[in-house]
Design an enzyme around this catalytic site. Structure first.
Site, PDB file in Angstrom:
ATOM      1  N   LEU A 128      -2.287 -34.028  60.652  1.00 28.95           N
ATOM      2  CA  LEU A 128      -2.701 -32.641  60.805  1.00 28.95           C
ATOM      3  C   LEU A 128      -1.961 -32.060  62.001  1.00 28.95           C
ATOM      4  O   LEU A 128      -1.659 -32.779  62.958  1.00 28.95           O
ATOM      5  CB  LEU A 128      -4.218 -32.537  61.055  1.00 28.95           C
ATOM      6  CG  LEU A 128      -5.166 -32.886  59.900  1.00 28.95           C
ATOM      7  CD1 LEU A 128      -6.610 -32.837  60.382  1.00 28.95           C
ATOM      8  CD2 LEU A 128      -4.971 -31.943  58.725  1.00 28.95           C
ATOM      9  N   ASP A 129      -1.691 -30.757  61.965  1.00 28.98           N
ATOM     10  CA  ASP A 129      -1.110 -30.105  63.124  1.00 28.98           C
ATOM     11  C   ASP A 129      -1.990 -30.346  64.346  1.00 28.98           C
ATOM     12  O   ASP A 129      -3.219 -30.452  64.233  1.00 28.98           O
ATOM     13  CB  ASP A 129      -1.022 -28.589  62.894  1.00 28.98           C
ATOM     14  CG  ASP A 129       0.044 -28.203  61.886  1.00 28.98           C
ATOM     15  OD1 ASP A 129       0.879 -29.067  61.560  1.00 28.98           O
ATOM     16  OD2 ASP A 129       0.020 -27.055  61.430  1.00 28.98           O
ATOM     17  N   ARG A 130      -1.358 -30.370  65.494  1.00 28.71           N
ATOM     18  CA  ARG A 130      -2.120 -30.551  66.737  1.00 28.71           C
ATOM     19  C   ARG A 130      -3.250 -29.519  66.853  1.00 28.71           C
ATOM     20  O   ARG A 130      -4.357 -29.839  67.288  1.00 28.71           O
ATOM     21  CB  ARG A 130      -1.168 -30.434  67.925  1.00 28.71           C
ATOM     22  CG  ARG A 130      -1.861 -30.546  69.276  1.00 28.71           C
ATOM     23  CD  ARG A 130      -0.860 -30.546  70.407  1.00 28.71           C
ATOM     24  NE  ARG A 130      -1.522 -30.757  71.688  1.00 28.71           N
ATOM     25  CZ  ARG A 130      -0.908 -31.184  72.785  1.00 28.71           C
ATOM     26  NH1 ARG A 130       0.381 -31.460  72.735  1.00 28.71           N
ATOM     27  NH2 ARG A 130      -1.571 -31.347  73.906  1.00 28.71           N
ATOM     28  N   ALA A 131      -2.990 -28.279  66.470  1.00 24.55           N
ATOM     29  CA  ALA A 131      -3.962 -27.199  66.655  1.00 24.55           C
ATOM     30  C   ALA A 131      -5.082 -27.213  65.625  1.00 24.55           C
ATOM     31  O   ALA A 131      -6.111 -26.559  65.819  1.00 24.55           O
ATOM     32  CB  ALA A 131      -3.248 -25.848  66.623  1.00 24.55           C
ATOM     33  N   THR A 132      -4.902 -27.952  64.541  1.00 23.09           N
ATOM     34  CA  THR A 132      -5.871 -27.961  63.446  1.00 23.09           C
ATOM     35  C   THR A 132      -6.897 -29.068  63.641  1.00 23.09           C
ATOM     36  O   THR A 132      -6.566 -30.161  64.079  1.00 23.09           O
ATOM     37  CB  THR A 132      -5.140 -28.174  62.096  1.00 23.09           C
ATOM     38  OG1 THR A 132      -4.129 -27.175  61.950  1.00 23.09           O
ATOM     39  CG2 THR A 132      -6.101 -28.090  60.928  1.00 23.09           C
TER      40      THR A 132
END
Length: 253
Positions: free
Chosen positions: A53-57
């Site tokens: 997953l993206d870091r921000a997600t």
């Protein structure tokens, strides 16, 4: 401590917090924490990422306990047999309220030729807030569910930006003025994208498994503030469901 959603001899699923990198890479600082390292402090044995997953997600992340299991799960992701469901808050009210975004995207890190990329979405709830911004006295936002059919780099974020309804908190593809509004007025300092549910076939038992991840404090505050409780409850059941045996499966709302 990471929230472990599911664990057996082959697989571990965690609720990944927002703004936590999954693993070490050249794109994050050397002093940053990493999910895979934190998980190794909680779970004995070897661990291998099954997807990312993206870091921000935030949301459901699968980790395998052997290279063979990681490969088997990876084949399901590559074969597009894994069902992924995300919740997002976007600027504006998408119209139509339900549809498909079909827009080719380049590969990882925005390099290489564009490849097919498709995301189904549905608008669950809306809100209008009395906060002036630019030439508008009021601002509109929507709660949406997104189900990507493909798995391109930052696909959901790019797709909603493409239809001019960027996800709130997206510093790369979103709107800085609306991101600042959410920080200043709603104490929301994160990307409002959450991997709420993941459904796959367990490679060992061949049972379909559905794993859901609860929303964090920021999400819960916004849901309450915007009176979106009913919309979220109608969608989210939480927990783990073995769809073959019925264990942990909630009745549909």
């Amino acid at each position: 401590m990471l929230e472990i959603l599911y664990q057996d001899d082959d697989i571990v699923a965690v609720n990944k917090p927002a703004n936590l990198a999954v693993h070490r890479s050249k794109f994050v600082g050397p002093d940053d924490a990493f999910l895979i390292d934190l998980l190794r402090e909680q779970v004995d044995g070897r661990l291998h990422l099954a997807h990312r997953l993206d870091r921000a997600t935030s949301g459901v992340l699968l980790v395998a306990r052997s290279p063979e299991m990681a490969s088997a799960l990876g084949e399901q992701f590559m074969g597009r047999t894994v069902s992924k469901r995300y919740l997002a808050v976007v600027r504006g009210w998408p119209d139509p309220a339900e549809g498909t975004i079909d827009y080719p995207l380049p590969g990882s890190r925005d390099t290489g030729p564009r490849r097919d990329a498709t995301t189904d979405y549905r608008r669950l709830a809306t809100v209008e807030v009395d906060i002036p911004l630019g030439r508008y006295e009021k601002q509109r936002y929507a709660l949406v569910v997104a189900e990507p059919r493909t798995g391109r780099f930052r696909q959901i974020r790019k797709h909603f930006a493409h239809i001019h309804h960027p996800i709130v908190g997206d510093s790369q593809h979103g709107r800085g003025d609306h991101n600042r509004l959410f920080k200043q007025h709603f104490s929301s300092h994160r990307l409002l994208l959450h991997a709420e549910r993941l459904t796959f076939t367990h490679p060992m038992t061949q049972h379909p498994i559905a794993i859901s991840a609860n929303l964090d404090d920021t999400w819960q505050r916004l849901v309450a503030r915007f009176a979106w409780d009913d919309a979220v409850q109608a969608l989210v059941t939480g927990g783990v469901c073995d769809e073959a045996s019925g264990a942990g499966c909630a009745s549909p709302p």
